[in-house]
Design a protein around this motif. Structure first.
Motif, short mmCIF file in Angstrom:
data_model
loop_
_atom_site.label_atom_id
_atom_site.label_comp_id
_atom_site.label_asym_id
_atom_site.label_seq_id
_atom_site.Cartn_x
_atom_site.Cartn_y
_atom_site.Cartn_z
N GLU A 173 -4.93 6.37 0.00
CA GLU A 173 -4.08 5.20 0.04
C GLU A 173 -4.31 4.40 -1.24
N TYR B 218 -3.33 0.79 -3.48
CA TYR B 218 -2.95 -0.60 -3.27
C TYR B 218 -2.48 -1.19 -4.59
N THR C 83 0.86 -1.18 0.00
CA THR C 83 0.00 0.00 0.00
C THR C 83 0.89 1.23 0.00
#
Length: 120
Positions: free
Chosen positions: A80, A82, A61
């Motif tokens: 965030e 991923y 991440t």
């Protein structure tokens, strides 16, 4: 809140920094530290900078700040990302600020830094 003596604050800060060190255990997250200065990069019609990367059990991440335009409005986003199939994709949760809201945050930067120092 009771204030800590300076030595205790420094010891607590040192302990937190040690806790943030990279760990080898597969069950622990690994924080990658970079000695490089953050750089705003351009990709397609937006700019972004990486704020930090974590790896946890083969999952990666990354926190990013992004400046982009949507329907004629410029926004600053904190999100965030991923990794999936070798690509970094945006996660669901995040924060989007208008130009005016971000300008307000910048005006508060010194006060925010002072609060961080006080609470550290």
């Amino acid at each position: 809140r009771e204030k800590m003596p300076k030595e205790e604050k420094e010891d607590a800060k040192r302990k937190r920094e040690e806790d943030d060190e990279e760990k080898d255990d597969d069950d622990e997250p690994v924080k990658k530290k970079s000695s490089e200065e953050p750089v705003l990069k351009k990709e397609k019609d937006e700019y972004y900078a990486e704020l930090g990367t974590k790896e946890f059990k083969n999952n990666k991440t990354q926190k990013r700040v992004t400046v982009s335009s949507f329907k004629g409005n410029v926004n600053v986003q904190f999100r965030e990302y991923y990794e999936k199939d070798g690509k970094m994709l945006p996660g669901k949760s995040g924060l989007s600020l208008s130009k005016d809201q971000f300008a307000t945050v910048l005006k508060l930067a010194d006060q925010i830094q002072a609060a961080i120092t006080d609470l550290s």
